[in-house]
Enzyme design. Structure first.
Site, PDB file in Angstrom:
ATOM      1  N   ASN A  46      -5.453   9.786  13.704  1.00 46.08           N
ATOM      2  CA  ASN A  46      -4.094  10.307  13.890  1.00 46.08           C
ATOM      3  C   ASN A  46      -3.087   9.628  12.955  1.00 46.08           C
ATOM      4  O   ASN A  46      -1.879   9.769  13.123  1.00 46.08           O
ATOM      5  CB  ASN A  46      -3.634  10.095  15.332  1.00 46.08           C
ATOM      6  CG  ASN A  46      -4.580  10.729  16.325  1.00 46.08           C
ATOM      7  OD1 ASN A  46      -4.986  11.868  16.146  1.00 46.08           O
ATOM      8  ND2 ASN A  46      -4.953   9.988  17.353  1.00 46.08           N
ATOM      9  N   GLU A 175       3.988  18.308  26.531  1.00 45.66           N
ATOM     10  CA  GLU A 175       3.887  17.755  25.180  1.00 45.66           C
ATOM     11  C   GLU A 175       4.513  18.771  24.238  1.00 45.66           C
ATOM     12  O   GLU A 175       4.459  19.966  24.503  1.00 45.66           O
ATOM     13  CB  GLU A 175       2.412  17.549  24.805  1.00 45.66           C
ATOM     14  CG  GLU A 175       1.721  16.513  25.661  1.00 45.66           C
ATOM     15  CD  GLU A 175       0.231  16.376  25.344  1.00 45.66           C
ATOM     16  OE1 GLU A 175      -0.155  16.543  24.175  1.00 45.66           O
ATOM     17  OE2 GLU A 175      -0.530  16.110  26.274  1.00 45.66           O
ATOM     18  N   SER A 179      -2.431  17.702  21.966  1.00 47.01           N
ATOM     19  CA  SER A 179      -3.293  16.861  21.144  1.00 47.01           C
ATOM     20  C   SER A 179      -4.694  17.422  20.947  1.00 47.01           C
ATOM     21  O   SER A 179      -5.355  17.084  19.975  1.00 47.01           O
ATOM     22  CB  SER A 179      -3.377  15.462  21.741  1.00 47.01           C
ATOM     23  OG  SER A 179      -3.830  15.523  23.073  1.00 47.01           O
ATOM     24  N   ASP A 204       6.675  14.748  25.636  1.00 42.50           N
ATOM     25  CA  ASP A 204       5.818  13.774  24.948  1.00 42.50           C
ATOM     26  C   ASP A 204       5.615  14.265  23.517  1.00 42.50           C
ATOM     27  O   ASP A 204       5.027  15.326  23.295  1.00 42.50           O
ATOM     28  CB  ASP A 204       4.492  13.679  25.725  1.00 42.50           C
ATOM     29  CG  ASP A 204       3.498  12.694  25.107  1.00 42.50           C
ATOM     30  OD1 ASP A 204       3.530  12.506  23.870  1.00 42.50           O
ATOM     31  OD2 ASP A 204       2.661  12.146  25.849  1.00 42.50           O
ATOM     32  N   HIS A 207       2.256  13.502  18.998  1.00 42.19           N
ATOM     33  CA  HIS A 207       1.672  14.049  17.768  1.00 42.19           C
ATOM     34  C   HIS A 207       2.686  14.764  16.883  1.00 42.19           C
ATOM     35  O   HIS A 207       2.327  15.362  15.880  1.00 42.19           O
ATOM     36  CB  HIS A 207       0.523  15.007  18.103  1.00 42.19           C
ATOM     37  CG  HIS A 207      -0.657  14.299  18.673  1.00 42.19           C
ATOM     38  ND1 HIS A 207      -1.624  13.711  17.894  1.00 42.19           N
ATOM     39  CD2 HIS A 207      -0.993  14.035  19.942  1.00 42.19           C
ATOM     40  CE1 HIS A 207      -2.525  13.132  18.668  1.00 42.19           C
ATOM     41  NE2 HIS A 207      -2.172  13.312  19.925  1.00 42.19           N
ATOM     42  N   LYS A 238       0.435   6.866  16.048  1.00 45.81           N
ATOM     43  CA  LYS A 238      -0.107   8.039  15.363  1.00 45.81           C
ATOM     44  C   LYS A 238       0.535   8.172  13.982  1.00 45.81           C
ATOM     45  O   LYS A 238       0.238   7.367  13.125  1.00 45.81           O
ATOM     46  CB  LYS A 238       0.019   9.237  16.274  1.00 45.81           C
ATOM     47  CG  LYS A 238      -1.046   9.083  17.364  1.00 45.81           C
ATOM     48  CD  LYS A 238      -0.910   9.881  18.593  1.00 45.81           C
ATOM     49  CE  LYS A 238      -2.054   9.496  19.530  1.00 45.81           C
ATOM     50  NZ  LYS A 238      -1.814   9.865  20.916  1.00 45.81           N
TER      51      LYS A 238
END
Ligand SMILES: *Cc1c(COP(=O)(O)O)cnc(C)c1O
Length: 386
Positions: A46, A175, A179, A204, A207, A238
């Site tokens: 990541n 999110e 992910s 969240d 990513h 990440k």
């Protein structure tokens, strides 16, 4: 529980997790010590922008190590509150377009600490079914009623809000970029719903931070909803290439969390070297948008090469899932690819829902165009052969 039986059963079903020690080489390559054959191209990292080995990030990390030593020595509410944390929090608040920010030891700790601080026994949490495990664990710890809605299905969420909003506090948690699926949450519509039903919204951005938005502030920035999100969570592990995590929100929310989030209160502050790296990475994210453009050009190149091999509909992001379905088949293909120099993870239940095992390719700037094209051809062939 009989541990040996448990292990045998899981091994039989190809569901046993295993550690694979590796050594990193430049240009996104890995070697597995003790294994013969060529080095592997790493499609599982990541470290999207390659910041973990960026010269300035490393230099500032070293500098902070020399300046302040290896460890903080205490939790921040004791004697561990280094001035450098406040600098990083200011930078992060700016990056995320919020008033203030609070650092946590990791994303896992942030989610496990913040959610129980916000809601409790008489409250409700509305959670996307595909949320990360750390969000689920935070939900469980809170003792609030957890109501899961179908992935990215806001009609379903609205139906559930009508039925189960209740009188207590309600938290919606999602999110912005998922992910394991690489797809995005419809945030613009979601903020309307959360306002209509008077809920708190936590997003969240593990990513997304550093990759999306004009300044790298994430999908909340790109979608123009920054001011309507109550809590933006993200990690430094990440795209920022370091370690640790943050919550960005209002000043009063941050003050509240300092008093209430147990994973903040009862845990040692992050090491200075980590803060140095995160500070440099945060600055680079804001000042060098070219890195993001370079990454997404490579993502485009990989997807175009996959399309030539018959693989399409691979989503809008740097996370490229190729659906397989069956866990054993996914493992088998991942192993075949590994034998040919491609390191990608076979993601299986319980990380993803039953019957949706997949290969997850995560694209980083380390990978060259030639490597991406070569990988796409090998992936096409491995799928055809399996
Ligand atoms: C990785 C991840 C986390 C955990 O972050 P760490 O800093 O690795 O503990 C939390 N949420 C999501 C969506 C993640 O992908």
């Amino acid at each position: 529980m009989d541990i040996r039986n448990w292990l045998t059963e899981h091994k039989k079903k190809d569901l046993l997790r295993r550690l694979t020690p590796v050594k990193r080489l430049p240009e996104g390559q890995l070697v597995v010590p003790g294994q013969t054959g060529p080095s592997l191209l790493d499609f599982s990292s990541n470290d999207y922008l390659g910041l973990s080995s960026h010269a300035e990030v490393m230099a500032q990390s070293r500098h902070f190590l020399e300046l302040a030593g290896c460890g903080a020595g205490a939790a921040r509410l004791m004697s561990g509150d280094l001035a450098m944390y406040h600098r990083l929090e200011e930078e992060v608040a700016q990056l995320k377009g919020q008033e203030a920010a609070l650092l946590f030891g990791s994303g896992y700790l942030a989610n496990c600490g913040v959610i129980p601080a916000l809601v409790g026994r008489n409250d409700a949490i509305f959670a996307d079914r595909l949320n990360h495990a750390s969000i689920y664990d935070g939900c469980s710890l809170s003792r609030a009623k957890v109501i899961r809605f179908h992935h990215n299905d806001l009609n379903h969420l609205e139906e559930l809000l009508h039925k189960q909003r209740g009188k207590g506090e309600a938290l919606i948690v999602v999110e912005s970029l998922y992910s394991m699926d690489g797809d995005r949450c419809p945030l613009r519509d979601l903020v309307q719903l959360k306002e209509k039903f008077n809920c708190l919204l936590m997003v969240d951005e593990a990513h997304a931070t550093g990759l999306f938005g004009e300044n790298g502030g994430g999908i909340i920035e790109e979608d123009g909803v920054t001011a309507r999100v109550d809590l933006a969570m993200g990690t430094f592990g990440k795209a920022l290439g370091s370690y640790g995590a943050y919550i960005a929100s209002t000043k009063s929310m941050i003050e509240f969390l300092i008093n209430r989030a147990r994973t903040f209160i009862y845990s040692t502050g992050l090491p200075p070297a980590v803060i140095g790296a995160s500070l440099a990475a945060t600055r680079i994210i804001r000042q060098e948008p070219g890195l993001r453009r370079d990454l997404f050009a490579k993502v485009g190149c990989f997807k175009a090469a996959l399309a030539e091999n018959g693989l399409t509909n691979l989503g809008p992001s740097q996370i490229v899932p190729i659906m397989i379905g069956d866990s054993s088949r996914a493992l088998h293909i991942a192993q075949a690819l590994r034998d040919q120099g491609i390191f990608a993870t076979a993601v299986r239940p319980p990380t993803v829902p039953e019957g949706t095992a997949r290969l997850r390719f995560s694209i980083t700037r380390h990978l060259s165009r030639e490597a991406l094209q070569k990988a796409a051809a090998l992936i096409g062939a491995a799928l055809a052969a399996s």
